[in-house]
Design a protein around this motif. Structure first.
Motif, PDB file in Angstrom:
ATOM      1  N   THR A  39       0.064  -0.992   0.192  1.00 45.00           N
ATOM      2  CA  THR A  39      -0.131  -0.096   0.311  1.00 45.00           C
ATOM      3  C   THR A  39       0.703   1.466  -0.385  1.00 45.00           C
ATOM      4  O   THR A  39       0.381   2.483   0.184  1.00 45.00           O
ATOM      5  N   LEU A  40       2.168   1.102  -0.170  1.00 48.55           N
ATOM      6  CA  LEU A  40       3.210   1.959   0.307  1.00 48.55           C
ATOM      7  C   LEU A  40       3.887   1.787  -0.963  1.00 48.55           C
ATOM      8  O   LEU A  40       4.637   1.203  -1.698  1.00 48.55           O
ATOM      9  N   PRO A  41       4.477   2.604  -1.914  1.00 46.74           N
ATOM     10  CA  PRO A  41       6.126   2.929  -3.041  1.00 46.74           C
ATOM     11  C   PRO A  41       6.667   2.159  -2.101  1.00 46.74           C
ATOM     12  O   PRO A  41       7.540   2.438  -1.041  1.00 46.74           O
ATOM     13  N   ILE A  42       7.704   0.646  -2.781  1.00 49.09           N
ATOM     14  CA  ILE A  42       8.706   0.267  -2.231  1.00 49.09           C
ATOM     15  C   ILE A  42       9.774   2.164  -2.145  1.00 49.09           C
ATOM     16  O   ILE A  42       9.358   2.928  -2.865  1.00 49.09           O
ATOM     17  N   ALA A  43      10.581   1.417  -0.838  1.00 46.05           N
ATOM     18  CA  ALA A  43      11.656   2.705  -1.195  1.00 46.05           C
ATOM     19  C   ALA A  43      13.185   2.109  -1.222  1.00 46.05           C
ATOM     20  O   ALA A  43      13.383   0.987  -1.073  1.00 46.05           O
ATOM     21  N   VAL A  44      14.222   2.725  -1.543  1.00 47.10           N
ATOM     22  CA  VAL A  44      15.235   2.540  -1.709  1.00 47.10           C
ATOM     23  C   VAL A  44      15.776   3.315  -1.285  1.00 47.10           C
ATOM     24  O   VAL A  44      15.682   4.242  -0.779  1.00 47.10           O
ATOM     25  N   ASP A  45      16.748   2.868   0.035  1.00 43.92           N
ATOM     26  CA  ASP A  45      17.748   3.321   0.832  1.00 43.92           C
ATOM     27  C   ASP A  45      19.548   3.995   0.287  1.00 43.92           C
ATOM     28  O   ASP A  45      20.299   2.884   0.591  1.00 43.92           O
ATOM     29  N   VAL A  46      19.130   4.920   0.538  1.00 49.29           N
ATOM     30  CA  VAL A  46      20.958   5.611  -0.256  1.00 49.29           C
ATOM     31  C   VAL A  46      21.980   5.808   1.004  1.00 49.29           C
ATOM     32  O   VAL A  46      21.298   6.731   1.273  1.00 49.29           O
ATOM     33  N   GLU A  47      22.458   5.216   1.348  1.00 43.18           N
ATOM     34  CA  GLU A  47      24.049   6.151   2.245  1.00 43.18           C
ATOM     35  C   GLU A  47      25.039   5.251   2.631  1.00 43.18           C
ATOM     36  O   GLU A  47      24.981   4.262   1.463  1.00 43.18           O
ATOM     37  N   TYR A  48      25.629   5.939   3.119  1.00 49.33           N
ATOM     38  CA  TYR A  48      27.642   4.874   2.969  1.00 49.33           C
ATOM     39  C   TYR A  48      27.158   3.904   3.476  1.00 49.33           C
ATOM     40  O   TYR A  48      26.319   3.764   4.840  1.00 49.33           O
ATOM     41  N   TYR A  49      27.997   2.940   4.099  1.00 50.16           N
ATOM     42  CA  TYR A  49      28.623   1.653   4.676  1.00 50.16           C
ATOM     43  C   TYR A  49      29.781   0.850   4.803  1.00 50.16           C
ATOM     44  O   TYR A  49      30.273   1.953   3.858  1.00 50.16           O
ATOM     45  N   GLY A  50      29.942   0.878   6.506  1.00 50.13           N
ATOM     46  CA  GLY A  50      31.110   0.466   5.986  1.00 50.13           C
ATOM     47  C   GLY A  50      32.549   1.489   5.072  1.00 50.13           C
ATOM     48  O   GLY A  50      32.195   2.369   6.018  1.00 50.13           O
ATOM     49  N   ASP A  51      33.335   0.806   4.631  1.00 45.13           N
ATOM     50  CA  ASP A  51      34.657   1.522   4.316  1.00 45.13           C
ATOM     51  C   ASP A  51      33.737   2.848   3.186  1.00 45.13           C
ATOM     52  O   ASP A  51      35.289   3.380   3.286  1.00 45.13           O
ATOM     53  N   TYR A  52      32.815   2.554   2.897  1.00 50.64           N
ATOM     54  CA  TYR A  52      32.844   3.561   2.211  1.00 50.64           C
ATOM     55  C   TYR A  52      32.190   4.994   3.000  1.00 50.64           C
ATOM     56  O   TYR A  52      32.561   5.795   2.222  1.00 50.64           O
ATOM     57  N   PHE A  53      32.022   5.122   3.851  1.00 43.03           N
ATOM     58  CA  PHE A  53      32.338   6.160   5.018  1.00 43.03           C
ATOM     59  C   PHE A  53      33.373   6.892   4.411  1.00 43.03           C
ATOM     60  O   PHE A  53      33.926   8.069   3.986  1.00 43.03           O
ATOM     61  N   ALA A  54      34.555   6.419   4.107  1.00 40.38           N
ATOM     62  CA  ALA A  54      36.308   7.283   4.170  1.00 40.38           C
ATOM     63  C   ALA A  54      36.508   6.825   2.777  1.00 40.38           C
ATOM     64  O   ALA A  54      36.806   8.407   2.546  1.00 40.38           O
ATOM     65  N   HIS A  55      35.527   6.078   1.771  1.00 43.65           N
ATOM     66  CA  HIS A  55      36.464   6.675   0.819  1.00 43.65           C
ATOM     67  C   HIS A  55      35.042   6.334  -0.363  1.00 43.65           C
ATOM     68  O   HIS A  55      34.807   5.064  -0.677  1.00 43.65           O
ATOM     69  N   PRO A  56      33.890   7.008  -0.463  1.00 42.87           N
ATOM     70  CA  PRO A  56      32.968   7.230  -1.275  1.00 42.87           C
ATOM     71  C   PRO A  56      33.044   7.210  -2.640  1.00 42.87           C
ATOM     72  O   PRO A  56      33.980   7.876  -3.461  1.00 42.87           O
ATOM     73  N   PRO A  57      32.159   6.380  -3.168  1.00 41.70           N
ATOM     74  CA  PRO A  57      32.146   6.012  -4.461  1.00 41.70           C
ATOM     75  C   PRO A  57      31.893   7.444  -5.566  1.00 41.70           C
ATOM     76  O   PRO A  57      31.026   8.079  -4.796  1.00 41.70           O
ATOM     77  N   SER A  58      32.151   7.831  -6.622  1.00 39.84           N
ATOM     78  CA  SER A  58      31.863   8.877  -7.332  1.00 39.84           C
ATOM     79  C   SER A  58      30.541   9.048  -7.405  1.00 39.84           C
ATOM     80  O   SER A  58      29.556   7.908  -7.302  1.00 39.84           O
ATOM     81  N   ARG A  59      29.742   9.546  -7.785  1.00 34.53           N
ATOM     82  CA  ARG A  59      28.385  10.252  -8.443  1.00 34.53           C
ATOM     83  C   ARG A  59      27.765   9.278  -9.325  1.00 34.53           C
ATOM     84  O   ARG A  59      27.199   8.817  -9.892  1.00 34.53           O
ATOM     85  N   ALA A  60      28.775   9.402 -10.471  1.00 33.90           N
ATOM     86  CA  ALA A  60      28.550   8.535 -11.709  1.00 33.90           C
ATOM     87  C   ALA A  60      28.557   7.410 -11.112  1.00 33.90           C
ATOM     88  O   ALA A  60      27.762   6.086 -12.089  1.00 33.90           O
ATOM     89  N   GLU A  61      29.529   6.514 -10.391  1.00 31.07           N
ATOM     90  CA  GLU A  61      29.075   5.205  -9.965  1.00 31.07           C
ATOM     91  C   GLU A  61      27.470   5.009  -9.129  1.00 31.07           C
ATOM     92  O   GLU A  61      27.660   3.984 -10.005  1.00 31.07           O
ATOM     93  N   VAL A  62      27.480   5.722  -8.846  1.00 33.93           N
ATOM     94  CA  VAL A  62      26.515   5.450  -8.000  1.00 33.93           C
ATOM     95  C   VAL A  62      25.003   5.603  -8.894  1.00 33.93           C
ATOM     96  O   VAL A  62      23.840   4.805  -9.114  1.00 33.93           O
ATOM     97  N   ASP A  63      24.921   6.838  -9.752  1.00 29.36           N
ATOM     98  CA  ASP A  63      23.619   6.474 -11.108  1.00 29.36           C
ATOM     99  C   ASP A  63      23.279   5.430 -11.843  1.00 29.36           C
ATOM    100  O   ASP A  63      22.927   5.213 -12.031  1.00 29.36           O
ATOM    101  N   ALA A  64      25.442   4.637 -12.335  1.00 30.03           N
ATOM    102  CA  ALA A  64      25.101   3.477 -12.475  1.00 30.03           C
ATOM    103  C   ALA A  64      23.962   2.484 -12.341  1.00 30.03           C
ATOM    104  O   ALA A  64      23.563   1.797 -12.798  1.00 30.03           O
ATOM    105  N   ILE A  65      24.408   2.538 -10.810  1.00 36.14           N
ATOM    106  CA  ILE A  65      23.581   1.441  -9.738  1.00 36.14           C
ATOM    107  C   ILE A  65      22.341   2.354  -9.350  1.00 36.14           C
ATOM    108  O   ILE A  65      21.238   1.179 -10.395  1.00 36.14           O
ATOM    109  N   LEU A  66      22.289   3.296  -9.229  1.00 40.31           N
ATOM    110  CA  LEU A  66      20.827   3.913  -9.309  1.00 40.31           C
ATOM    111  C   LEU A  66      20.066   4.270 -10.226  1.00 40.31           C
ATOM    112  O   LEU A  66      18.922   3.870  -9.856  1.00 40.31           O
TER     113      LEU A  66
END
Length: 263
Positions: free
Chosen positions: A144-171
């Motif tokens: 009864t609600l739309p699916i949600a996608v949680d986008v946040e840093y985790y693990g080593d990605y806090f210190a080494h975040p992926p680029s926006r292009a890399e995330v766009d290619a997935i998201l």
């Protein structure tokens, strides 16, 4: 040095006044009291007794929870009766992980009057197509609600975040396939840091669910939020997991408007 005669009625005895205390010493008790008050407030905030976001969120009428296996077994009738209108339940993560409490929580929540949706935790380590297939295999299409996608840093990605292009290619492909399957654009949940890095200025069809647990959220690109996670340290009746707290959220609008998000 001059002395002041005091009229004490007993022969006019003299007394020598004490030297005035320097101002800096007079301020010490005030500063100590202020620190004590601040310390007490910090303890109350840390234990969830006081949470600033609750004050700002109070005017919003439609509120709900988001849960995962950390809340353990949930008595959904009891929880739903505590002034709630909706619930988001963690379903999947990446391309293979399923929350171990998802099936039980989904079944229990769907037996109540709550509006119910599932959320997927985005992985930066597998393709959007693979993650979309995993969500579709796991989450029923009758939510009864739309699916949600949680986008946040985790693990080593806090210190080494992926680029926006890399995330766009997935998201981007993930959102596209979920929209096609479920019939409505997914909600995007994000922390402020992740929003600024990966969401701002893009994905205009997706409602935004933003985390801001101290003050009301203001999105950096001027966009309006749809859901606001205003507390991650609430206590509500009806769950027995290892996590004593539960996340609280509000929806910007009425329950009738919320039901329309599913399309």
């Amino acid at each position: 040095m001059t002395h002041e005669r005091t009229g004490n009625g007993r022969g006019g005895a003299l007394s020598v006044p004490r030297p005035a205390r320097p101002r800096r010493f007079r301020r010490l008790p005030v500063a100590a009291a202020a620190l004590s008050v601040l310390g007490a407030l910090a303890i109350l905030v840390a234990t969830g007794v006081i949470w600033p976001g609750r004050i700002f969120a109070a005017p919003y009428e439609v509120r709900g929870v988001d849960v995962s296996s950390y809340q353990g077994g949930i008595d959904w009738e009891l929880l739903a009766g505590d002034d709630l209108e909706f619930a988001y339940i963690k379903a999947t993560e990446g391309s293979s992980s399923v929350d171990r409490r998802f099936a039980a929580s989904w079944e229990g929540a769907r037996r109540t009057d709550l509006l119910v949706g599932a959320y997927h935790f985005l992985s930066f380590e597998s393709s959007g197509e693979a993650q979309a297939r995993h969500v579709i295999e796991t989450v029923p299409a009758d939510a009864t609600l739309p699916i949600a996608v949680d986008v946040e840093y985790y693990g080593d990605y806090f210190a080494h975040p992926p680029s926006r292009a890399e995330v766009d290619a997935i998201l981007a492909p993930l959102l596209e396939e979920l929209t096609a399957h479920y019939g409505a654009p997914p909600v995007i949940y994000a922390t402020p840091a992740a929003y600024d890095a990966y969401i701002a200025g893009a994905y205009p069809d997706s409602p935004i669910w933003i985390r801001s647990v101290v003050v009301p959220p203001r999105l950096s690109d001027g966009r309006d939020w749809t859901f606001w996670q205003y507390s991650h340290r609430d206590r509500r009746p009806g769950y027995d997991g290892e996590e004593p707290y539960i996340d609280m959220n509000v929806y910007r609008g009425t329950r009738a408007q919320l039901t329309e998000l599913t399309g």
